[in-house]
Scaffold this active site. Structure first.
Site, PDB file in Angstrom:
ATOM      1  N   ASP A  97       3.852  24.193  23.142  1.00 61.73           N
ATOM      2  CA  ASP A  97       4.193  22.836  23.584  1.00 61.73           C
ATOM      3  C   ASP A  97       3.622  21.789  22.632  1.00 61.73           C
ATOM      4  O   ASP A  97       2.587  22.003  22.004  1.00 61.73           O
ATOM      5  CB  ASP A  97       3.651  22.633  25.014  1.00 61.73           C
ATOM      6  CG  ASP A  97       4.309  21.472  25.719  1.00 61.73           C
ATOM      7  OD1 ASP A  97       5.355  20.976  25.239  1.00 61.73           O
ATOM      8  OD2 ASP A  97       3.785  21.049  26.767  1.00 61.73           O
ATOM      9  N   HIS A 155      10.328  20.320  16.238  1.00 64.59           N
ATOM     10  CA  HIS A 155      10.807  21.672  16.570  1.00 64.59           C
ATOM     11  C   HIS A 155      10.936  22.522  15.310  1.00 64.59           C
ATOM     12  O   HIS A 155      10.627  23.710  15.314  1.00 64.59           O
ATOM     13  CB  HIS A 155      12.157  21.593  17.295  1.00 64.59           C
ATOM     14  CG  HIS A 155      12.087  20.877  18.604  1.00 64.59           C
ATOM     15  ND1 HIS A 155      11.056  21.084  19.501  1.00 64.59           N
ATOM     16  CD2 HIS A 155      12.897  19.950  19.182  1.00 64.59           C
ATOM     17  CE1 HIS A 155      11.244  20.309  20.569  1.00 64.59           C
ATOM     18  NE2 HIS A 155      12.347  19.616  20.387  1.00 64.59           N
ATOM     19  N   LEU A 182       4.551  45.330  16.512  1.00 65.74           N
ATOM     20  CA  LEU A 182       4.493  44.250  17.512  1.00 65.74           C
ATOM     21  C   LEU A 182       5.840  44.069  18.212  1.00 65.74           C
ATOM     22  O   LEU A 182       6.887  44.055  17.557  1.00 65.74           O
ATOM     23  CB  LEU A 182       4.113  42.934  16.817  1.00 65.74           C
ATOM     24  CG  LEU A 182       4.163  41.679  17.702  1.00 65.74           C
ATOM     25  CD1 LEU A 182       2.956  41.628  18.625  1.00 65.74           C
ATOM     26  CD2 LEU A 182       4.229  40.422  16.852  1.00 65.74           C
TER      27      LEU A 182
END
Ligand code: IPE
Ligand code: IPE
Ligand code: MG
Length: 254
Positions: free
Chosen positions: A34, A51, A145
């Site tokens: 955020d 972004h 991962l």
């Protein structure tokens, strides 16, 4: 008298902590990324610039997760409530996965990363779905991962969908009421193949879940930082991991 060396001595020796120095690394880390908009605003840039900057930080965060041997990294990329944003911003956010994968998929392959998503996938635009489907297929045999993007994800939506599916299966006599327990309910969630997050990080100073992993975070350790997502880095990530090491998880026991 020997001189006390600063922690960061020179570029070559610059390091935060060696991966083997960290014990008790959380298996599953979830991050609410955020603060992109505020980061951009502070720089006098449009929100989408935030972004874009945030996307590059995703790449670095994945590398850090690989380095410290984290097994699952779940990143909140777009919530079911983010559709409330201006159309242009929504479109930009939903085009980002394609751009991210276009640039970084080769690196992710090199790092043996497998890509998956949780959320209402079918309601995403075609350009998002195609890029993500391609990446999932391409990385499906990687066993390093697990990079799990929460994309068009909302916990209430997830739980409601689960309830509908459960009722349907119950109607079809697939199980009895007594057989409906936490374990079975979990099987109807997007996360049915994952362990619950051990550590949840949220950037930007907000201290709320914003409809993220409500069921799954019942016993998750939370870690908050004021740092805005585009400024998140390895040092801050390691701070969270080190803090996690000192938490005492009791799960209701003593
Ligand atoms: C996080 O940054 C990105 C998404 C929610 C998709 P924000 O866009 O929420 O940034 P702030 O909270 O407005 O600063
Ligand atoms: C949560 O951030 C969603 C993502 C990071 C994708 P928001 O910025 O949407 O959350 P609120 O609105 O501040 O609670
Ligand atoms: Mg926000």
């Amino acid at each position: 008298m020997p001189m006390k060396l600063p922690f960061f001595k020179s570029k070559n020796e610059e390091r935060f902590i060696q991966s083997e120095e960290l014990t008790n690394v959380p298996e599953h880390v979830a991050i609410i990324m955020d603060g992109n908009g505020r980061w951009a605003k502070r720089k006098g840039l449009p929100r989408i610039a935030g972004h874009k900057a945030g996307m590059d930080v995703v790449k670095k965060t994945v590398e850090t997760a690989v380095k410290y041997n984290i097994k699952v990294l779940t990143l909140f990329a777009f919530s079911t409530e983010n559709w409330r944003r201006p159309k242009q911003e929504v479109e930009y956010l939903l085009r980002l996965p394609k751009e991210f994968l276009h640039i970084y998929l080769p690196d992710l392959m090199k790092n043996n990363v497998r890509i998956e998503t949780i959320g209402d996938f079918d309601s995403l635009p075609d350009y998002t779905k195609e890029a993500v489907r391609y990446a999932k297929e391409k990385t499906k045999n990687n066993d390093g991962l697990l990079l799990n993007f929460a994309l068009n994800y909302g916990s209430r939506d997830e739980i409601l969908s689960a309830i509908k599916l459960i009722m349907k299966d119950f109607d079809e006599d697939k199980f009895s009421l007594e057989q409906l327990d936490e374990e079975r309910l979990s099987q109807y969630l997007y996360t049915n193949h994952l362990s619950d997050p051990d550590l949840l990080i949220r950037t930007s100073g907000e201290q709320r879940l914003s409809n993220f992993l409500l069921w799954q975070s019942a016993y998750t350790e939370f870690w908050f930082t004021d740092v805005l997502w585009p400024d998140f880095n390895e040092e801050i990530f390691v701070e969270a991991l080190m803090d996690y090491q000192n938490r005492s998880r009791r799960f209701g026991g003593i």
